[in-house]
Design an enzyme around this catalytic site. Structure first.
Site, PDB file in Angstrom:
ATOM      1  N   LYS A  12       0.869  -1.183   0.000  1.00 34.74           N
ATOM      2  CA  LYS A  12       0.000   0.000   0.000  1.00 34.74           C
ATOM      3  C   LYS A  12       0.902   1.228   0.000  1.00 34.74           C
ATOM      4  O   LYS A  12       1.541   1.547   1.002  1.00 34.74           O
ATOM      5  CB  LYS A  12      -0.896  -0.012   1.249  1.00 34.74           C
ATOM      6  CG  LYS A  12      -1.924   1.098   1.232  1.00 34.74           C
ATOM      7  CD  LYS A  12      -2.930   0.896   2.343  1.00 34.74           C
ATOM      8  CE  LYS A  12      -4.086   1.877   2.243  1.00 34.74           C
ATOM      9  NZ  LYS A  12      -3.685   3.260   2.194  1.00 34.74           N
TER      10      LYS A  12
ATOM     11  N   CYS B 248      32.834  24.931   7.781  1.00 33.32           N
ATOM     12  CA  CYS B 248      34.110  25.060   8.464  1.00 33.32           C
ATOM     13  C   CYS B 248      35.111  25.540   7.421  1.00 33.32           C
ATOM     14  O   CYS B 248      35.153  24.996   6.312  1.00 33.32           O
ATOM     15  CB  CYS B 248      34.516  23.701   9.024  1.00 33.32           C
ATOM     16  SG  CYS B 248      36.287  23.531   9.270  1.00 33.32           S
TER      17      CYS B 248
ATOM     18  N   ARG C 297      -9.182  11.594  -5.214  1.00 32.93           N
ATOM     19  CA  ARG C 297     -10.243  10.817  -4.582  1.00 32.93           C
ATOM     20  C   ARG C 297     -11.314  11.738  -3.989  1.00 32.93           C
ATOM     21  O   ARG C 297     -12.497  11.447  -4.064  1.00 32.93           O
ATOM     22  CB  ARG C 297      -9.624   9.940  -3.486  1.00 32.93           C
ATOM     23  CG  ARG C 297     -10.606   9.106  -2.759  1.00 32.93           C
ATOM     24  CD  ARG C 297      -9.888   8.209  -1.745  1.00 32.93           C
ATOM     25  NE  ARG C 297     -10.864   7.383  -1.059  1.00 32.93           N
ATOM     26  CZ  ARG C 297     -11.617   7.812  -0.056  1.00 32.93           C
ATOM     27  NH1 ARG C 297     -11.508   9.066   0.359  1.00 32.93           N
ATOM     28  NH2 ARG C 297     -12.488   7.018   0.511  1.00 32.93           N
TER      29      ARG C 297
ATOM     30  N   LYS D  91      -1.569  -2.860   8.205  1.00 33.17           N
ATOM     31  CA  LYS D  91      -0.739  -1.667   8.437  1.00 33.17           C
ATOM     32  C   LYS D  91       0.570  -2.011   9.136  1.00 33.17           C
ATOM     33  O   LYS D  91       0.575  -2.781  10.096  1.00 33.17           O
ATOM     34  CB  LYS D  91      -1.504  -0.674   9.325  1.00 33.17           C
ATOM     35  CG  LYS D  91      -2.729  -0.106   8.655  1.00 33.17           C
ATOM     36  CD  LYS D  91      -2.310   0.861   7.590  1.00 33.17           C
ATOM     37  CE  LYS D  91      -3.429   1.831   7.314  1.00 33.17           C
ATOM     38  NZ  LYS D  91      -2.980   3.076   6.776  1.00 33.17           N
TER      39      LYS D  91
END
Ligand code: I6G
Length: 754
Positions: free
Chosen positions: A117, A428, A138, A316
């Protein structure tokens, strides 16, 4: 003019060829031709379409960018709603899903389609008769925003489908993502130009797609991965999700390379573990894996609950962000002297790994994010990218939180820390006298992608520098076994192995050697482009800015002033014979044309006649890279690097200790040359415009043919080699009576030599 049939056929053939190569590249991940060959095909089509604009079609690969900026996004209704997915946050919840599905279908061995996913932005693409007509976000699932112009700029989205058996109406569902490497580059660019950075690749993908100007979206390295479909009218009948996905792939839509069919709960569980272990190596962020019942008839039986399908689930993985406390901020000195603030954190688990340090990038970022010692912050890590502090939870700030200050002196060597005006990075000033810079340059030099000195790890380099055994990279090759065997954690055997590895590393290739030098902003791909373009290190070392980038037009004249000025010049009456050119120009009343710019223009063109012949293209300041990845900034770094005597000495020392590589053009210098192989001996050429090959390559070839290639035109110039979009040099060459050659003319002149 109506295009002849031959031009129409050629345009069609070029489009078919480009479509095929896009498919090989984005879908099969198996390109047949190199990028520059693809670019040549695209340019050939562009040239043809420029000659016959009637041939341009909206699905032509030349038409990805070009739409005007929008005022606002229009609303689009999805034909089939875009749903959401139920989540499983543990192996138990995944098992419960598999059991539920098995029970509802009355069997245990259910096949699932499994895929990662991706953490991006869900998108719906509508193809009508095989042509992309609409791309929409969407939104709320029923209505989204019309982002067609923006999505057209994403190279992996086909503007036209392959083959001919596609449905007459097809809604394709998938994710627009910003790969991790592209995200890091984009944020670095934003940081450098003082802009706000994106917190994560998902936000960056969303922000890039929601740009009203598609030209901005086009600059973002977005990718598309297809995972499904919405409305389908016509086309072949498919019985399973997997079959339908294979059909989408055949039509040119890129699927996830990790797409698989798995069986039952065991299959799902093994897949989730495998992808979880692979997560760090994937080129984009994923937040889980999705399982979908494969048989479409079964999907129909299972149906939906609320707005999620009962036949799919997202498993998940742990989040890649976590909250922790900043305990201190220290400053690290890198290879180029950059002094980077690093947050020391209360150790925290992020995506399954303990994080105790995170970069704060530079002081501008510290100020912008307002990070103080004692703050509670979100840290993010993903892939092999260094963990970073994303944002501060201001509401949790303790009263004694301490501001972060840039040190005045290098924490390693004590030299002054300087921050040039307009630059975000403090450095530096100790150069290679600073042990930190020396160590980091050596680590880079020895790294796998550079000289790949096996066994020369970071700890060993630290010891070699601290004991003053090694000052520059050439010293590595002068080490003997006894010196190495005397170091901590080194025995006789590992010392002998390292000597052998150093010996092997002496023989390298030009691209690796250029990369190993550690020139600012010269990464691997730029090093490869430089090696290809110049062929030899000596040619690269002798290069000037104009060999890397071509500046066209007039410095300080932007596109708007250029257009206005070109229009005013075209309409202007002839100047009086005694007109003062700068005053005459200013008298045209062009907005934005100041006296210094008018003076630059007159100086650039030489005469008012030449200036009046210029169009907006000739006037507008533009820089074009002659070497992929090398813009004016990198060109300046390259020129500065090779101008410094200590760098030239380090290179000479490396050659002296036997570091070598095959050079493409060096051999020609020693070989006896036939006079007919040098048909341009004694001739001076000037190059202008865009040619079919990188300019350094053409220059090297002309020089090998005996020519002297000069940057400026004069009465002594023999030929002007003019490519596409040649500007003022072309006019000037005509004024001076210099013979102008195009590439075909050059080939005819040299008669097949070289
Ligand atoms: O958001 C999503 C990501 C990936 C999805 C999805 C997906 O499949 C690999 N599939 C569906 C059906 C939905 N969202 C609704």
């Amino acid at each position: 003019m109506n295009p002849p049939d031959s031009a129409r056929a050629r345009a069609e053939a070029l489009r078919a060829e480009l479509l095929h190569h896009n498919y090989r590249y984005y879908v099969l991940d198996d390109p047949e031709i190199p990028d520059d060959a693809y670019d040549r095909l695209l340019r050939a089509l562009q040239t043809l379409e420029a000659e016959y604009p009637e041939l341009v079609s909206p699905d032509s690969p030349t038409q990805r960018v070009g739409a005007e900026p929008l005022a606002a996004f229009a609303e689009v209704e999805h034909r089939v709603p875009m749903l959401s997915l139920d989540n499983a946050k543990s192996a138990e919840e995944l098992a419960a899903f598999a059991v539920r599905v098995g029970r509802a279908l009355g069997r245990e061995a259910v096949d699932f389609v499994a895929e990662p996913k991706l953490d991006g932005l869900a998108i719906n693409l509508t193809y009508e008769d095989g042509v992309l007509r609409c791309a929409a976000t969407r939104g709320d699932g029923r209505r989204g925003e019309d982002v067609t112009a923006q999505v057209r700029t994403v190279r992996s989205v086909p503007l036209r489908l392959r083959g001919s058996d596609w449905p007459r109406l097809l809604e394709v569902r998938g994710e627009i993502v910003l790969p991790t490497a592209g995200f890091a580059r984009l944020n670095a660019r934003m940081r450098e130009s003082g802009q706000r950075t994106f917190a994560n690749p998902r936000n960056a993908a969303a922000g890039s797609l929601r740009q009203l100007d598609p030209a901005v979206t086009a600059t973002r390295p977005l990718a598309f991965v297809c995972y499904g479909f919405g409305a389908v009218e016509g086309g072949p009948a498919c019985a399973t999700q997997y079959e339908m996905l294979q059909a989408l792939r055949d039509w040119g839509l890129p699927l996830s390379p990790q797409l698989e069919r798995v069986r039952g709960l065991d299959g799902c569980d093994a897949y989730q573990r495998r992808i979880g272990a692979l997560r760090e190596q994937l080129p984009y962020d994923i937040d889980g894996v999705v399982f979908k019942v494969d048989a479409l008839a079964d999907q129909e039986t299972l149906g939906f609950v609320a707005r999620a399908p009962r036949w799919a689930i997202a498993f998940k993985y742990p989040a890649q962000e976590a909250l922790t406390r900043v305990e201190a901020v220290e400053f690290q000195v890198g290879r180029t002297g950059a002094v980077t603030p690093v947050a020391r954190l209360a150790p925290v688990q992020v995506g399954g790994v303990t994080v105790a340090n995170a970069t704060l990038h530079n002081m501008d970022e510290v100020v912008r994010k307002d990070v103080r010692i004692g703050d509670t912050v979100y840290v993010r890590r993903a892939g092999d990218v260094i963990p970073e502090v994303v944002r501060v939870l201001a509401e949790r700030r303790p009263a004694d939180a301490e501001a972060v200050a840039l040190p005045a002196h290098c924490p390693v060597c004590g030299a002054d820390v300087v921050r040039p005006e307009g630059e975000a990075v403090a450095r530096c000033s100790g150069g290679l006298y600073c042990p930190a810079q020396r160590k980091e340059s050596l680590k880079h030099f020895a790294s796998r992608r550079a000289l790949d000195i096996e066994g020369l790890g970071d700890k060993l380099i630290d010891q070699l520098v601290e004991r003053e055994l090694v000052h520059g990279p050439a010293d590595l090759f002068r080490l003997d076994q006894a010196q190495l065997a005397g170091l901590e954690r080194m025995g006789e055997k590992s010392a002998a192995n390292l000597i052998a590895a150093l010996d092997r590393a002496r023989s390298t290739d030009l691209a690796r050697f250029i990369y190993a030098l550690g020139i600012r902003e010269v990464g691997e791909s730029t090093a490869r482009a430089l090696a290809r373009g110049f062929g030899s290190l000596d040619a690269l070392m002798a290069a000037r800015e104009g060999d890397f980038v071509q500046r066209r037009g007039v410095s300080g004249i932007g596109p708007v002033t250029a257009e206005a000025l070109a229009a005013a010049l075209a309409d202007a009456a002839d100047p009086a014979p005694d007109a003062q050119p700068v005053d005459w120009l200013l008298g045209l009343g062009v907005r934005g044309l100041t006296r210094p710019r008018a003076e630059t223009l007159v100086e650039h063109f030489g005469t008012l006649e030449a200036l009046r012949a210029a169009d907006a293209e000739d006037l507008r300041a533009e820089t074009r890279s002659l070497i992929e990845g090398v813009g004016p900034v990198v060109a300046a770094h390259l020129v500065a690097f090779f101008a410094q005597s200590h760098n030239r000495e380090a290179i000479a020392a490396l050659r002296e200790v036997g570091v070598h590589w095959p050079e493409q053009s060096a051999a020609a210098d020693d070989a006896p040359v036939e006079p007919e192989a040098r048909p341009l001996a004694g001739r001076t050429l000037v190059i202008t415009g865009t040619l079919s090959r990188p300019r350094p390559e053409i220059k090297a070839r002309l020089e090998a043919l005996g020519a002297r290639v000069s940057g400026s035109l004069s009465g002594k110039t023999d030929y002007l080699l003019a490519g596409e979009a040649a500007g003022s040099k072309l006019t000037r060459a005509r004024d001076l009576g210099v013979e102008v050659l195009d590439e075909a003319g050059l080939e005819a002149l040299i008669g097949g030599a070289g």
